[in-house]
Design an enzyme around this catalytic site. Structure first.
Site: not given
Ligand code: UDX
Length: 443
Positions: A159, A259, A266, A269
């Site tokens: 998610l 890209l 940041g 995860c």
């Protein structure tokens, strides 16, 4: 009547999953040890901002399909499926802090021991946990004298914050990790939880499922660090990274996503998972050189941002005021965990700058994260943040920052330097309004 699902932990992953399983027609009991959070949820208020979540929470609470409790036994009483969704934050040195996760398992086991219910039960890892964890959980439940047969499943989440509800309801794939071939058959009731979602369902071994999660995040982070390196070279050789990325993205083997050059990744995860995978490899006596570089490049992008700001101020930053637009680690979220914006603010403060910052959603979280630091003012809106500023730095590409009135900002600011950490602003428009524009890898 559909099965009842228990969700342990009501953070981003747990609450979103709980609400979305209710959307799929299940009865869901969400558990958390944080009584304040549960009280808030019982009143129908989400503890964080996530598009679509508040409305769904209100609806399924009213329909009594969704309940919240701090009592683990109540949460597990009628549940055949128990999703473990507690936080697995990073530890210093790159490992994973499994204290909350282990504590949740102990609670679940003790509660199940008291239960007189029979039949199979599924304990599902949604939390991101090191490879090998599911197998360890199996050992933990072995010979524990339960009346029920326990199946351990690894079912990692993919998610994205800001699109978590959509990502849950329209997944690219559903990964289901089981212990061995015999368990593949037993896992069928679990697979049918996702029956109404159209997505490839991969039933694989535990370790493979756990690795798919880490490898996916590490690969995406690699794409970002790669394009940031290309941006740094573009700056030196006169190419434009935005157009380079567009030109690369048409190749389906490369793909256009992830890209976007700038101040780097940041969030809760990517930084954690990339470090954890690097650490995991090292613990298995393997040096994952590429990931080491991915981490270094990401850290360097924040340093480059600070250097660009100093250069735009002709080397003199002490006592200067910098307007920072965006505090969240990306748009559409109020999350500031490992936000590049906050890291850059801290570095600028150390160099003696004063900060006026604004974010449409993350002000409260940023206030808490920056508490105790002198020299930061959180402002009521973007225009207030720019008042008297010598330079403006865009850290998070919220849509509303692209639609700002630059004529007005020109009057409000003392200086005219705009540094765009996300290559999200219209450079030509800014230059027409008398600003000097600096992006990342763009000319
Ligand atoms: C990520 C994964 O995408 C998701 O599948 C996983 O389950 C959790 O981690 P999230 O942390 O919500 O989701 O953020 P994501 O949208 O992936 O962006 C991560 C970071 O990368 C952000 O800081 C973003 O600004 C940055 N980013 C993303 C770039 O710098 N460039 C890009 O091209 C894309």
């Amino acid at each position: 009547m559909k099965d009842t699902i228990a969700v342990i932990g009501t953070g981003y992953v747990g609450l979103t999953s709980g609400v979305c399983f209710a959307k799929l027609g299940f009865c869901v009991v969400c558990h958390d040890i944080d009584s304040k959070k549960i009280a808030m949820l019982i009143k129908g208020k989400t503890p964080f901002y996530e598009p679509g979540l508040q409305e769904a929470l209100t609806r399924y609470l009213q329909q009594k399909q969704l309940t919240f409790t701090t009592h683990i036994e109540r949460a597990l009483k009628d549940s055949r499926f128990i999703f473990i969704c507690v936080g697995t934050p990073p530890r210093k040195g790159g490992g994973v802090d499994l204290r909350a996760y282990n504590a949740a398992l102990v609670c679940v086991k003790n509660a199940l021991k008291k239960s007189i219910a029979h039949g199979d039960i599924f304990i599902i890892n949604k939390s991101t946990v090191p490879v090998g964890t599911a197998s360890r959980v199996q050992d933990f439940f072995r010979n524990s004298g339960l009346l029920r047969t326990v199946h351990i499943v690894s079912n990692p989440e993919f998610l994205r914050e800001g699109r978590a509800v959509t990502d849950f309801m329209e997944p690219d794939r559903i990964v289901i990790g089981v212990g061995n071939t015999a368990q593949k058959k037993n896992v069928q009731p679990f697979v049918s939880l996702y029956q109404s979602l159209r997505a490839p369902k991969l039933v694989v071994g535990w370790e493979t499922a756990e690795m798919i999660k880490y490898a996916s995040n590490a690969f995406l982070a690699t794409k970002i660090s790669f394009i940031n390196e290309i941006a740094n070279v573009c700056e030196r050789v006169g190419a434009d990274v935005e157009e380079v990325a567009r030109g690369m993205g048409y190749d389906p083997r490369i793909g256009a996503g992830f890209l976007r050059a700038g101040i780097g990744y940041g969030g809760s995860c990517f930084p954690k998972d990339v470090r954890a995978l690097h650490h995991m490899a090292r613990s298995s006596a393997y040096s994952f050189k590429l990931l080491k570089a991915v981490i270094e490049v990401n850290n360097d992008q924040q340093k480059h941002a600070v250097e660009k700001i100093i250069r735009a101020l002709h080397g003199a930053i002490r006592g200067k005021t910098i307007a920072i637009l965006g505090l969240a680690f990306k748009p559409q979220t109020d999350d500031v965990r490992e936000s590049a914006s906050l890291a850059i603010i801290k570095a600028l403060l150390k160099k003696g700058a004063r900060i006026r910052a604004y974010d449409p959603q993350a002000q409260d979280n940023a206030r808490a994260a920056l508490s105790g630091l002198r020299g930061v003012t959180l402002c009521a809106d973007a225009y207030e943040a720019t008042r008297g500023a010598h330079a403006l730095f865009l850290a998070t590409e919220w849509k509303e920052f692209q639609d700002l009135d630059w004529e007005k900002i020109k009057v409000l600011m003392k200086g005219n330097a705009v540094i765009d950490g996300r290559n999200a602003l219209n450079a030509k428009l800014l230059e027409r309004n008398g600003f000097t524009y600096v992006g990342f890898g763009v000319h």
